[in-house]
Design a protein around this motif. Structure first.
Motif, mmCIF file in Angstrom:
data_model
loop_
_atom_site.group_PDB
_atom_site.id
_atom_site.type_symbol
_atom_site.label_atom_id
_atom_site.label_comp_id
_atom_site.label_asym_id
_atom_site.label_seq_id
_atom_site.Cartn_x
_atom_site.Cartn_y
_atom_site.Cartn_z
ATOM 1 N N ALA A 131 56.157 -58.097 -33.729
ATOM 2 C CA ALA A 131 56.167 -57.018 -34.544
ATOM 3 C C ALA A 131 57.656 -56.512 -34.344
ATOM 4 O O ALA A 131 58.081 -56.248 -35.692
ATOM 5 C CB ALA A 131 55.374 -55.580 -34.036
ATOM 6 N N ILE A 132 58.185 -56.320 -33.229
ATOM 7 C CA ILE A 132 59.611 -56.240 -33.442
ATOM 8 C C ILE A 132 60.474 -57.217 -33.906
ATOM 9 O O ILE A 132 61.249 -57.011 -34.715
ATOM 10 C CB ILE A 132 60.112 -55.813 -31.986
ATOM 11 N N VAL A 133 60.236 -58.317 -33.619
ATOM 12 C CA VAL A 133 60.866 -59.737 -34.378
ATOM 13 C C VAL A 133 60.838 -59.405 -36.187
ATOM 14 O O VAL A 133 61.835 -59.547 -36.494
ATOM 15 C CB VAL A 133 60.462 -61.143 -33.925
ATOM 16 N N GLU A 134 59.539 -59.175 -36.356
ATOM 17 C CA GLU A 134 59.395 -59.066 -37.930
ATOM 18 C C GLU A 134 60.458 -57.871 -38.439
ATOM 19 O O GLU A 134 61.064 -58.006 -39.395
ATOM 20 C CB GLU A 134 57.808 -58.705 -38.222
ATOM 21 N N TYR A 135 60.306 -56.770 -37.659
ATOM 22 C CA TYR A 135 61.198 -55.649 -37.933
ATOM 23 C C TYR A 135 62.469 -55.742 -37.986
ATOM 24 O O TYR A 135 63.259 -55.565 -39.004
ATOM 25 C CB TYR A 135 60.869 -54.257 -37.115
ATOM 26 N N LEU A 136 63.031 -56.348 -36.866
ATOM 27 C CA LEU A 136 64.476 -56.652 -36.976
ATOM 28 C C LEU A 136 64.920 -57.662 -37.946
ATOM 29 O O LEU A 136 65.947 -57.498 -38.414
ATOM 30 C CB LEU A 136 64.843 -57.337 -35.539
ATOM 31 N N LEU A 137 64.107 -58.790 -37.952
ATOM 32 C CA LEU A 137 64.577 -59.831 -39.258
ATOM 33 C C LEU A 137 64.453 -58.907 -40.626
ATOM 34 O O LEU A 137 65.195 -59.168 -41.487
ATOM 35 C CB LEU A 137 63.433 -60.883 -39.295
ATOM 36 N N ARG A 149 75.523 -68.474 -23.955
ATOM 37 C CA ARG A 149 75.084 -69.719 -23.466
ATOM 38 C C ARG A 149 74.531 -70.766 -24.554
ATOM 39 O O ARG A 149 74.053 -71.906 -24.562
ATOM 40 C CB ARG A 149 73.782 -69.747 -22.374
ATOM 41 N N GLY A 150 74.832 -70.283 -26.011
ATOM 42 C CA GLY A 150 74.530 -71.014 -26.962
ATOM 43 C C GLY A 150 73.073 -71.019 -27.505
ATOM 44 O O GLY A 150 72.703 -72.054 -28.220
ATOM 45 N N ILE A 151 72.193 -70.109 -27.003
ATOM 46 C CA ILE A 151 70.839 -70.075 -27.189
ATOM 47 C C ILE A 151 70.535 -69.104 -28.244
ATOM 48 O O ILE A 151 70.926 -67.885 -28.159
ATOM 49 C CB ILE A 151 70.057 -69.581 -25.868
ATOM 50 N N SER A 152 69.724 -69.467 -29.324
ATOM 51 C CA SER A 152 69.303 -68.506 -30.297
ATOM 52 C C SER A 152 67.921 -67.872 -30.007
ATOM 53 O O SER A 152 67.591 -68.351 -28.855
ATOM 54 C CB SER A 152 69.106 -69.334 -31.751
ATOM 55 N N ALA A 153 67.607 -66.988 -30.961
ATOM 56 C CA ALA A 153 66.300 -66.344 -30.752
ATOM 57 C C ALA A 153 65.147 -67.414 -30.674
ATOM 58 O O ALA A 153 64.196 -67.203 -29.758
ATOM 59 C CB ALA A 153 65.882 -65.336 -31.748
ATOM 60 N N LEU A 154 64.948 -68.593 -31.362
ATOM 61 C CA LEU A 154 64.099 -69.394 -31.362
ATOM 62 C C LEU A 154 64.254 -70.132 -30.090
ATOM 63 O O LEU A 154 63.253 -70.318 -29.372
ATOM 64 C CB LEU A 154 64.344 -70.411 -32.536
ATOM 65 N N GLY A 155 65.256 -70.566 -29.629
ATOM 66 C CA GLY A 155 65.594 -71.379 -28.356
ATOM 67 C C GLY A 155 65.203 -70.389 -27.237
ATOM 68 O O GLY A 155 64.536 -70.948 -26.179
ATOM 69 N N ALA A 156 65.412 -69.063 -27.235
ATOM 70 C CA ALA A 156 64.884 -68.174 -26.137
ATOM 71 C C ALA A 156 63.613 -68.128 -26.180
ATOM 72 O O ALA A 156 62.924 -68.191 -25.059
ATOM 73 C CB ALA A 156 65.431 -66.844 -26.398
ATOM 74 N N ALA A 157 62.847 -67.904 -27.396
ATOM 75 C CA ALA A 157 61.177 -67.906 -27.578
ATOM 76 C C ALA A 157 60.577 -69.274 -26.939
ATOM 77 O O ALA A 157 59.841 -69.336 -26.189
ATOM 78 C CB ALA A 157 60.861 -67.773 -28.896
ATOM 79 N N ALA A 167 56.871 -69.446 -33.470
ATOM 80 C CA ALA A 167 56.442 -70.016 -34.595
ATOM 81 C C ALA A 167 56.862 -68.979 -35.843
ATOM 82 O O ALA A 167 57.148 -69.672 -36.952
ATOM 83 C CB ALA A 167 54.822 -69.757 -34.773
ATOM 84 N N GLN A 168 56.992 -67.729 -35.546
ATOM 85 C CA GLN A 168 57.762 -66.843 -36.653
ATOM 86 C C GLN A 168 59.081 -67.217 -36.986
ATOM 87 O O GLN A 168 59.278 -67.462 -38.204
ATOM 88 C CB GLN A 168 57.901 -65.534 -35.912
ATOM 89 N N LEU A 169 59.988 -67.555 -36.005
ATOM 90 C CA LEU A 169 61.166 -67.928 -36.076
ATOM 91 C C LEU A 169 61.332 -69.330 -36.695
ATOM 92 O O LEU A 169 62.252 -69.603 -37.586
ATOM 93 C CB LEU A 169 62.240 -67.888 -34.962
#
Length: 174
Positions: A131-137, A149-157, A167-169
Motif C-alpha cells: 500500500a505504501i509502494v502504491e501511494y509513493l508511486l 550501493r546502486g540498488i533500486s526499489a525493485l532490487g531491494a524488494a 511484482a508491483q515494481l
C-alpha cells in the motif's frame, strides 16, 4: 528585602532527566504536552544522543497528532538521525501509511533519502509494504532511483524476498 526570586541552577543530571522526559513524550505521542513545551520555547529540532529528533521519534512510533504538532512548530522532517535515517523512510519501514501520507502532504519530498541513498519507496519495497509502494508511486516516487550501493526499489524488494512489492515494481518496468 527584595521581591525578586533568585535563579535556581539546574545541574547536568536534571537537564538530562528533563530532556529524556521530553523524548519520552514524543515516543508516547503526547501531543498536548509537546505543544505546551514547544509554545514555551522548547526547540522543535531537539535531538537525543542518537541524533533522533522529536519528530523522528513521534513518527517512528506512529503518533500522527504529535507529528502534526511538531511540524506546526517548525520541526524539520529532513533532519536525519546518526544512522542517516529520515522520518519518511522510518514510517515506510514501519508500514505506517497514515504517517507516510502526513509527511508527504506536509511537503516532504517523496524521493528524499538519507545518507545511504535509500528512499521511502525502497524501504517500503524491502519490507513488502504494498500500500505504501502504491501511494509513493502515485505521488511521483522514482522507481528507478538507486541507493548509494546502486540498488533500486525493485532490487531491494528482490533481495529481501518481498514478493508482492517486487511484482508491483516489475509490472511498472514491463
Amino acid at each position: 528585602m527584595s521581591d525578586q526570586r533568585s535563579a535556581t541552577p539546574i545541574n547536568d543530571d536534571q537537564t538530562d532527566a528533563f530532556a529524556e522526559a521530553v523524548f519520552d513524550r514524543a515516543r508516547q505521542g503526547d501531543d498536548a504536552m509537546l505543544a505546551r513545551l514547544l509554545d514555551s520555547g522548547l526547540p522543535a529540532n531537539l535531538r537525543n544522543h542518537k541524533g533522533d529528533t522529536l519528530l523522528m521519534l513521534a513518527s517512528y512510533h506512529g503518533h500522527v497528532e504529535a507529528v502534526r504538532v511538531l511540524l506546526e512548530h517548525g520541526a524539520d522532517p529532513m533532519i536525519a538521525n546518526d544512522n542517516g535515517q529520515l522520518p519518511l523512510a522510518g514510517a515506510a519501514f514501519k508500514g505506517d501509511l497514515a504517517m507516510v501520507r502526513l509527511l508527504v502532504e506536509r511537503g516532504v519530498a517523496v524521493d528524499s533519502a538519507g545518507a545511504d541513498g535509500r528512499t521511502a519507496l525502497m524501504m517500503a519495497a524491502m519490507f513488502n509494504r504494498s500500500a505504501i509502494v502504491e501511494y509513493l508511486l502515485g505521488q511521483g516516487a522514482d522507481p528507478q532511483r538507486q541507493d548509494a550501493r546502486g540498488i533500486s526499489a525493485l532490487g531491494a524488494a528482490q533481495a529481501m524476498g518481498a514478493n508482492d512489492t517486487a511484482a508491483q515494481l516489475k509490472a511498472l518496468a514491463g
